[in-house]
Scaffold this motif. Structure first.
Motif, PDB file in Angstrom:
ATOM      1  N   GLN A 313       0.838  -1.197   0.000  1.00  0.00           N
ATOM      2  CA  GLN A 313       0.000   0.000   0.000  1.00  0.00           C
ATOM      3  C   GLN A 313       0.866   1.237   0.000  1.00  0.00           C
ATOM      4  OE1 GLN A 313      -2.342  -1.055   3.515  1.00  0.00           O
ATOM      5  NE2 GLN A 313      -4.208  -0.891   2.298  1.00  0.00           N
ATOM      6  N   ASP A 314       0.362   2.284  -0.651  1.00  0.00           N
ATOM      7  CA  ASP A 314       1.089   3.532  -0.826  1.00  0.00           C
ATOM      8  C   ASP A 314       1.198   4.293   0.491  1.00  0.00           C
ATOM      9  OD1 ASP A 314       2.370   5.607  -2.036  1.00  0.00           O
ATOM     10  OD2 ASP A 314       0.888   5.870  -3.626  1.00  0.00           O
ATOM     11  N   ALA A 315       2.142   5.229   0.529  1.00  0.00           N
ATOM     12  CA  ALA A 315       2.302   6.092   1.690  1.00  0.00           C
ATOM     13  C   ALA A 315       1.398   7.319   1.616  1.00  0.00           C
ATOM     14  CB  ALA A 315       3.756   6.549   1.798  1.00  0.00           C
ATOM     15  N   ASP A 316       0.960   7.682   0.403  1.00  0.00           N
ATOM     16  CA  ASP A 316       0.299   8.963   0.192  1.00  0.00           C
ATOM     17  C   ASP A 316      -1.214   8.819   0.057  1.00  0.00           C
ATOM     18  OD1 ASP A 316       2.950   9.512  -0.070  1.00  0.00           O
ATOM     19  OD2 ASP A 316       2.802  10.603  -1.956  1.00  0.00           O
ATOM     20  N   LYS A 323      -1.030  10.962   5.609  1.00  0.00           N
ATOM     21  CA  LYS A 323      -2.279  11.607   6.036  1.00  0.00           C
ATOM     22  C   LYS A 323      -3.329  10.595   6.468  1.00  0.00           C
ATOM     23  CE  LYS A 323      -5.855  14.825   4.432  1.00  0.00           C
ATOM     24  NZ  LYS A 323      -6.342  15.640   3.294  1.00  0.00           N
ATOM     25  N   TYR A 324      -3.356   9.451   5.812  1.00  0.00           N
ATOM     26  CA  TYR A 324      -4.341   8.409   6.124  1.00  0.00           C
ATOM     27  C   TYR A 324      -4.234   7.938   7.574  1.00  0.00           C
ATOM     28  CZ  TYR A 324      -6.803   3.913   5.682  1.00  0.00           C
ATOM     29  OH  TYR A 324      -7.666   2.859   5.842  1.00  0.00           O
ATOM     30  N   TYR A 325      -3.020   8.011   8.144  1.00  0.00           N
ATOM     31  CA  TYR A 325      -2.773   7.433   9.461  1.00  0.00           C
ATOM     32  C   TYR A 325      -2.840   8.445  10.605  1.00  0.00           C
ATOM     33  CZ  TYR A 325      -1.177   3.437   6.743  1.00  0.00           C
ATOM     34  OH  TYR A 325      -1.118   2.379   5.871  1.00  0.00           O
ATOM     35  N   TYR A 326      -2.813   9.757  10.307  1.00  0.00           N
ATOM     36  CA  TYR A 326      -2.811  10.759  11.367  1.00  0.00           C
ATOM     37  C   TYR A 326      -4.167  10.842  12.067  1.00  0.00           C
ATOM     38  CZ  TYR A 326       1.355  12.496   8.913  1.00  0.00           C
ATOM     39  OH  TYR A 326       2.578  12.595   8.304  1.00  0.00           O
ATOM     40  N   GLY A 358       2.728  18.903  14.413  1.00  0.00           N
ATOM     41  CA  GLY A 358       1.379  19.304  14.762  1.00  0.00           C
ATOM     42  C   GLY A 358       0.323  18.237  14.571  1.00  0.00           C
ATOM     43  N   ARG A 359       0.734  17.062  14.119  1.00  0.00           N
ATOM     44  CA  ARG A 359      -0.194  15.947  13.917  1.00  0.00           C
ATOM     45  C   ARG A 359       0.187  14.790  14.827  1.00  0.00           C
ATOM     46  NH1 ARG A 359       0.931  16.316   7.543  1.00  0.00           N
ATOM     47  NH2 ARG A 359       2.986  16.584   8.477  1.00  0.00           N
ATOM     48  N   ARG A 389     -11.713   7.463   5.069  1.00  0.00           N
ATOM     49  CA  ARG A 389     -10.853   8.485   4.473  1.00  0.00           C
ATOM     50  C   ARG A 389     -10.528   8.118   3.029  1.00  0.00           C
ATOM     51  NH1 ARG A 389      -6.610   9.161   9.582  1.00  0.00           N
ATOM     52  NH2 ARG A 389      -8.007  10.436  10.877  1.00  0.00           N
ATOM     53  N   VAL A 390      -9.862   9.037   2.332  1.00  0.00           N
ATOM     54  CA  VAL A 390      -9.413   8.734   0.970  1.00  0.00           C
ATOM     55  C   VAL A 390      -8.546   7.484   1.020  1.00  0.00           C
ATOM     56  CG1 VAL A 390      -8.018   9.523  -0.973  1.00  0.00           C
ATOM     57  CG2 VAL A 390      -9.513  11.134   0.233  1.00  0.00           C
TER      58      VAL A 390
END
Length: 664
Positions: A313-316, A323-326, A358-359, A389-390
């Motif tokens: 799976q991609d990181a982006d 972002k998917y994991y924050y 900040g995340r 999420r996306v």
């Protein structure tokens, strides 16, 4: 015209709409380069590679760059996961010329495939002293037009360097090599955070597997401590997906908090094996729990309808890495409610100010608390929320050798935990390979996607699948798996072995000829094919007692021992093969009047988890097939009732007994 639209590779298809006139690797592109007298621009990457995406958006989707490439070059895209042979050749060239490597890999070649420029990511415009792609393309075009011989001579020199055969350096295996590797790991060990060296930190699970086995054989408490501390630290860090399971590629910091978020099948397979081995040796539930969460992630998110496993799976997502994991504190409280939300935030480090720019990346670093159970309804709520999420891009190629690693991990999980789900998943994946990735001659294919198998299998495919088949035998005691392991190992020795200089080539003797025929021994992100082949041959020699496999084992062990002298720690999976021949092994033949594994033996294996024991089971049901695969077991008669156990150790056999406890 872009020529990638009919390809199956997700990476190539990501570039099918580029304004660049890409070709897949093949005769058509090189014939056009020869005919039109143009150099070849070669770009190698993979679909979940973050910097590949950056270079694509910055340059390959840009009309100005595309115009220059299309006018003065023939452009070729290669998926490194589909063609590891091409990647190996040009990565070796890149490392020889620049001292470094990585993806995206950028090369400029003459029409005869000889490279005269090599690099990695190149920005569109000059940056921090680095030449920009536009500038590079213009400069090479001028040199090609005005001073071509200089470029061609560079290509000849690089190719000549790659083509020099390795000298035949064989050594008798020695425990000193193992100690040298262990001592080097001790020097590099980060006693505070676990792992080795400084950031970025890679999990390199085969290093941990070596340290675990070495600690058992040498009673080396320091080696055991390093491996266990590292495994514990990674399990608590942000590199381990605390909500959905599975590990990211590597950590960008010292303490395993901030990962490069792509998840790869092979990392998760090898890490699961490491945690299972730690559990086998310590009995600590945390290690088994981490392995199960990792494997369950794969079964849930990387498994196809036929039981096959996808690449990763991609990181982006939304163009933002991770972002998917924050999570924010507000999100957690909204999903779980105040009471459960506050508890999750406390345990998993979700704070108003964040733990990374900040995340918040969920982690348990320094808490000393156990995670919520994987089946906890609250954790499932967060997982379900995150699924909304996306979605992450998933590379749904099926790479045979990577599937082999996962089958191996699942088979070991079935043996060690007794969970039949893992056994069934391993069997289904094996059936998929035999049905869809094996041709009419029994030759393996490297890749499958959307109904198409492609690229002849390479060394890793044969060696790792052979290892997987042997562990499927250990899981099921079905002789078919031993027969298949020997069948593919015979092909491996016939097609890949270097009879003159030792070792095994990456590509088969009848494969497409490149400018060099690579032979890899270094255990990088994935163990090398030569290391996997060595472990396979050692196991076949142990199970079969056949001179054919004993001689093949000796050749490969001596070759590896000679090849890894300079840097033993860089060949940790190969060192596992050396451990197996340098320390006494035990062989147990169980002959049973009943079908299936005797309960006493099953209980013994679950309770003791011996790492140096091979077990063969002979029953009335498998007698004919087992004796065909292993002729020497004909001499072991089946009793009228119960079971008989025959134990041999280091070439010496004990008297047979009816009660396995008497052998302990």
């Amino acid at each position: 015209m872009n020529h990638l639209i009919n390809e199956k590779s997700p990476y190539l298809l990501q570039h099918a709409e580029n304004p660049v006139n890409w070709y897949p690797w093949g005769n058509e592109a090189f014939e056009r380069a020869e005919k039109e007298d143009l150099p070849v621009f070669l770009s190698i990457g993979y679909s979940t590679c973050h910097w590949c995406h950056v270079m694509a958006h910055e340059s390959f989707e840009d009309e100005e760059v595309a115009e220059l490439l299309n006018r003065h070059y023939v452009c070729i895209k290669v998926d490194r996961e589909e063609r590891p042979d091409i990647d190996s050749v040009y990565m070796a060239a890149c490392q020889a010329v620049t001292g470094a490597g990585g993806w995206p890999l950028t090369a400029i070649l003459a029409p005869d495939q000889k490279p005269f420029f090599l690099g990695t990511y190149i920005p569109k415009h000059p940056r921090y002293g680095q030449t920009g792609l536009l500038e590079l393309l213009q400069k090479v075009h001028l040199l090609w037009s005005r001073d071509r011989e200089k470029l061609l001579e560079t290509g000849r020199q690089i190719t000549a360097f790659l083509s020099v055969p390795g000298s035949k350096s064989e050594e008798a295996p020695d425990k000193k090599i193992l100690k040298q590797a262990a001592d080097l790991f001790k020097k590099q060990y980060d006693s505070k955070w676990g792992g080795f060296g400084s950031a970025p930190k890679f999990p390199s699970p085969h290093n941990l597997l070596f340290l675990l086995d070495y600690s058992a054989m040498e009673s080396d408490g320091r080696a055991l401590e390093m491996a266990l501390h590292t495994l514990s630290a990674m399990a608590c860090g942000g590199m381990n997906d605390q909500i959905g399971g599975g590990f990211s590629r590597y950590s960008t910091d010292q303490k395993w908090l901030v990962p490069h978020f792509e998840k790869m099948l092979y990392d998760n397979a090898l890490l699961a094996m490491s945690y299972l081995q730690a559990y086998r040796m310590t009995g600590e539930d945390m290690y088994a729990d981490t392995a199960k969460r990792t494997l369950d992630y794969v079964l849930r998110e990387l498994t196809g309808p036929g039981g096959e496993f996808y690449c990763g799976q991609d990181a982006d997502s939304d163009g933002v890495e991770g972002k998917y994991y924050y999570f924010t504190q507000e999100e957690v409280l909204d999903v779980l409610g105040r009471k459960d939300g506050v508890e999750f935030c406390r345990l998993y480090d979700i704070t108003p100010e964040g733990n990374f720019e900040g995340r918040c990346i969920p982690n348990r670093i320094g808490t000393g608390h156990d995670p919520w159970p994987s089946d906890d309804a609250r954790l499932k709520k967060l997982y379900g929320y995150r699924l909304g999420r996306v979605s992450l891009h998933r590379d749904d190629k099926v790479i045979l050798s990577w599937n082999g690693w996962m089958i191996l991990a699942l088979a070991k999980a079935a043996q060690i935990t007794g969970d039949s789900r893992y056994r069934d998943a391993a069997i289904h994946a094996c059936q998929f390979i035999k049905q869809y990735m094996t041709d009419s001659r029994g030759r393996l294919y490297l890749r499958w996607r959307k109904g198409e198998a492609a690229t002849p299998g390479q060394l890793d495919d044969y060696a790792v699948f052979g290892l997987a088949l042997i562990d499927l035998y250990r899981t099921t005691y079905e002789p078919q798996y031993l027969e298949d392991a020997m069948f593919f190992a015979r092909q491996m020795t016939e097609l890949f072995e270097d009879k003159k200089n030792g070792g095994y080539y990456l590509t088969a003797s009848d494969a497409e000829a490149l400018i060099a025929r690579p032979k890899e021994t270094y255990d990088g992100a994935i163990p090398s094919g030569n290391s996997a082949a060595a472990v396979l041959l050692v196991q076949l020699a142990q199970y079969t007692c056949d001179v054919l496999w004993q001689e093949a084992r000796e050749r490969q062990i001596r070759y590896l021992a000679g090849s890894i002298q300079e840097y033993p720690a860089g060949h940790s999976f190969g060192l596992l093969a050396l451990i197996k021949v340098l320390y006494p092994a035990r062989e147990l033949v169980c002959v049973s009047a009943d079908s299936g594994l005797p309960e006493a033996l099953r209980h013994y294996l679950l309770e003791n988890n011996p790492i140096d024991l091979s077990v063969i089971l002979k029953t009335k049901e498998n007698k004919a097939r087992l004796e065909k695969a292993l002729p020497y077991v004909k001499d072991y008669p089946i009793p009228d009732k119960g079971a008989m156990y025959y134990l041999c150790r280091n070439g010496v056999c004990m008297a047979p007994v009816e009660d396995i406890s008497k052998l302990q």
